[in-house]
Design a protein around this motif. Structure first.
Motif, PDB file in Angstrom:
ATOM      1  N   LEU A 260      38.106  56.309  60.924  1.00  0.00           N
ATOM      2  CA  LEU A 260      36.807  55.375  61.003  1.00  0.00           C
ATOM      3  C   LEU A 260      36.916  54.688  59.651  1.00  0.00           C
ATOM      4  CD1 LEU A 260      34.203  56.376  63.106  1.00  0.00           C
ATOM      5  CD2 LEU A 260      35.360  54.286  63.427  1.00  0.00           C
ATOM      6  N   ALA A 261      36.918  55.767  58.785  1.00  0.00           N
ATOM      7  CA  ALA A 261      36.561  55.356  57.387  1.00  0.00           C
ATOM      8  C   ALA A 261      37.932  54.543  56.691  1.00  0.00           C
ATOM      9  CB  ALA A 261      36.710  56.436  56.176  1.00  0.00           C
ATOM     10  N   LEU A 262      39.001  54.715  57.377  1.00  0.00           N
ATOM     11  CA  LEU A 262      40.316  54.204  56.787  1.00  0.00           C
ATOM     12  C   LEU A 262      40.034  52.719  57.519  1.00  0.00           C
ATOM     13  CD1 LEU A 262      42.965  56.718  57.245  1.00  0.00           C
ATOM     14  CD2 LEU A 262      41.928  55.633  55.179  1.00  0.00           C
ATOM     15  N   VAL A 263      39.685  52.510  58.643  1.00  0.00           N
ATOM     16  CA  VAL A 263      39.608  51.288  59.203  1.00  0.00           C
ATOM     17  C   VAL A 263      38.723  50.306  58.552  1.00  0.00           C
ATOM     18  CG1 VAL A 263      38.991  50.245  61.497  1.00  0.00           C
ATOM     19  CG2 VAL A 263      40.451  52.010  61.715  1.00  0.00           C
ATOM     20  N   PHE A 264      37.622  50.859  58.269  1.00  0.00           N
ATOM     21  CA  PHE A 264      36.392  50.069  57.735  1.00  0.00           C
ATOM     22  C   PHE A 264      37.034  49.738  56.281  1.00  0.00           C
ATOM     23  CE2 PHE A 264      33.512  52.003  60.721  1.00  0.00           C
ATOM     24  CZ  PHE A 264      33.584  51.064  61.850  1.00  0.00           C
ATOM     25  N   GLY A 265      37.559  50.702  55.667  1.00  0.00           N
ATOM     26  CA  GLY A 265      38.036  50.390  54.420  1.00  0.00           C
ATOM     27  C   GLY A 265      39.071  49.307  54.093  1.00  0.00           C
ATOM     28  N   VAL A 266      39.814  49.083  55.068  1.00  0.00           N
ATOM     29  CA  VAL A 266      40.638  48.089  55.131  1.00  0.00           C
ATOM     30  C   VAL A 266      39.919  46.441  55.178  1.00  0.00           C
ATOM     31  CG1 VAL A 266      42.184  46.481  56.535  1.00  0.00           C
ATOM     32  CG2 VAL A 266      42.454  49.129  56.421  1.00  0.00           C
ATOM     33  N   PHE A 267      38.607  46.536  55.664  1.00  0.00           N
ATOM     34  CA  PHE A 267      37.900  45.406  55.644  1.00  0.00           C
ATOM     35  C   PHE A 267      36.950  45.142  54.489  1.00  0.00           C
ATOM     36  CE2 PHE A 267      39.320  46.079  60.096  1.00  0.00           C
ATOM     37  CZ  PHE A 267      40.001  44.999  60.033  1.00  0.00           C
ATOM     38  N   ALA A 268      36.631  46.350  53.668  1.00  0.00           N
ATOM     39  CA  ALA A 268      35.598  46.374  52.871  1.00  0.00           C
ATOM     40  C   ALA A 268      36.168  46.294  51.624  1.00  0.00           C
ATOM     41  CB  ALA A 268      34.791  47.745  52.885  1.00  0.00           C
ATOM     42  N   TYR A 269      35.642  45.404  50.499  1.00  0.00           N
ATOM     43  CA  TYR A 269      35.982  45.061  49.226  1.00  0.00           C
ATOM     44  C   TYR A 269      35.239  46.051  48.535  1.00  0.00           C
ATOM     45  CZ  TYR A 269      36.755  42.782  44.748  1.00  0.00           C
ATOM     46  OH  TYR A 269      36.919  42.539  43.726  1.00  0.00           O
ATOM     47  N   ARG A 270      35.903  46.453  47.498  1.00  0.00           N
ATOM     48  CA  ARG A 270      34.944  47.217  46.327  1.00  0.00           C
ATOM     49  C   ARG A 270      35.406  46.704  45.019  1.00  0.00           C
ATOM     50  NH1 ARG A 270      34.399  53.894  45.850  1.00  0.00           N
ATOM     51  NH2 ARG A 270      32.830  53.488  44.161  1.00  0.00           N
ATOM     52  N   TYR A 271      34.620  46.178  44.334  1.00  0.00           N
ATOM     53  CA  TYR A 271      35.035  45.951  42.850  1.00  0.00           C
ATOM     54  C   TYR A 271      35.330  47.326  42.353  1.00  0.00           C
ATOM     55  CZ  TYR A 271      34.291  44.446  38.211  1.00  0.00           C
ATOM     56  OH  TYR A 271      34.363  44.376  36.753  1.00  0.00           O
ATOM     57  N   ARG A 272      36.383  46.887  41.672  1.00  0.00           N
ATOM     58  CA  ARG A 272      36.907  48.185  40.540  1.00  0.00           C
ATOM     59  C   ARG A 272      36.806  47.484  39.098  1.00  0.00           C
ATOM     60  NH1 ARG A 272      36.808  53.146  42.395  1.00  0.00           N
ATOM     61  NH2 ARG A 272      37.614  53.431  44.331  1.00  0.00           N
ATOM     62  N   PRO A 273      36.186  48.289  38.145  1.00  0.00           N
ATOM     63  CA  PRO A 273      36.087  47.733  36.765  1.00  0.00           C
ATOM     64  C   PRO A 273      37.696  47.611  36.406  1.00  0.00           C
ATOM     65  CG  PRO A 273      34.926  49.829  36.974  1.00  0.00           C
ATOM     66  CD  PRO A 273      35.423  49.546  38.409  1.00  0.00           C
ATOM     67  N   SER A 274      37.792  47.515  35.250  1.00  0.00           N
ATOM     68  CA  SER A 274      39.007  46.960  34.319  1.00  0.00           C
ATOM     69  C   SER A 274      39.875  48.237  34.469  1.00  0.00           C
ATOM     70  CB  SER A 274      38.726  46.705  32.709  1.00  0.00           C
ATOM     71  OG  SER A 274      38.245  47.900  32.210  1.00  0.00           O
ATOM     72  N   LYS A 275      40.957  48.153  34.208  1.00  0.00           N
ATOM     73  CA  LYS A 275      42.036  48.893  34.386  1.00  0.00           C
ATOM     74  C   LYS A 275      42.037  50.021  33.438  1.00  0.00           C
ATOM     75  CE  LYS A 275      45.537  45.877  36.412  1.00  0.00           C
ATOM     76  NZ  LYS A 275      46.776  45.357  36.236  1.00  0.00           N
ATOM     77  N   ASP A 276      41.087  49.920  32.493  1.00  0.00           N
ATOM     78  CA  ASP A 276      40.952  51.173  31.205  1.00  0.00           C
ATOM     79  C   ASP A 276      39.810  52.171  31.605  1.00  0.00           C
ATOM     80  OD1 ASP A 276      42.508  49.373  29.692  1.00  0.00           O
ATOM     81  OD2 ASP A 276      40.802  48.418  28.815  1.00  0.00           O
TER      82      ASP A 276
END
Length: 93
Positions: A49-65
């Motif tokens: 379920l987490a994988l399925v929902f994770g496909v549709f959920a956007y999560r902001y990630r800070p810079s690559k640093d």
């Protein structure tokens, strides 16, 4: 050294997936199964379920640093925080 970092990365990823699946299965049993009479789900089902929902959920990630330590902490602490808050909320039901 790069091989060790790769192994550490995959280890944290595996533990994080299992941990999130466990937390989701507990939250499901507390709030969904307990309140709506739905059947409980296993950790494996929760991971799916987490994988399925994770496909549709956007999560902001800070810079690559961002450091590996921060990402590992975030992956392991966020579900713990959710479980802690949910246990408090459960007390009000």
């Amino acid at each position: 050294m790069a091989a060790l970092q790769l192994i550490a990365g995959f280890s944290v990823l595996a533990v994080s997936i299992l941990w999130r699946g466990y937390v989701l299965s507990v939250l499901w049993s507390w709030f969904v199964a307990g309140q709506f009479g739905a059947p409980a789900i296993s950790v494996a089902q929760a991971i799916g379920l987490a994988l399925v929902f994770g496909v549709f959920a956007y999560r902001y990630r800070p810079s690559k640093d961002v450091s590996f330590a921060f990402l590992a902490f975030d992956a392991l602490f966020t579900p713990l925080l959710a479980l802690g808050v949910a246990s408090i909320v459960r007390g009000f039901l």
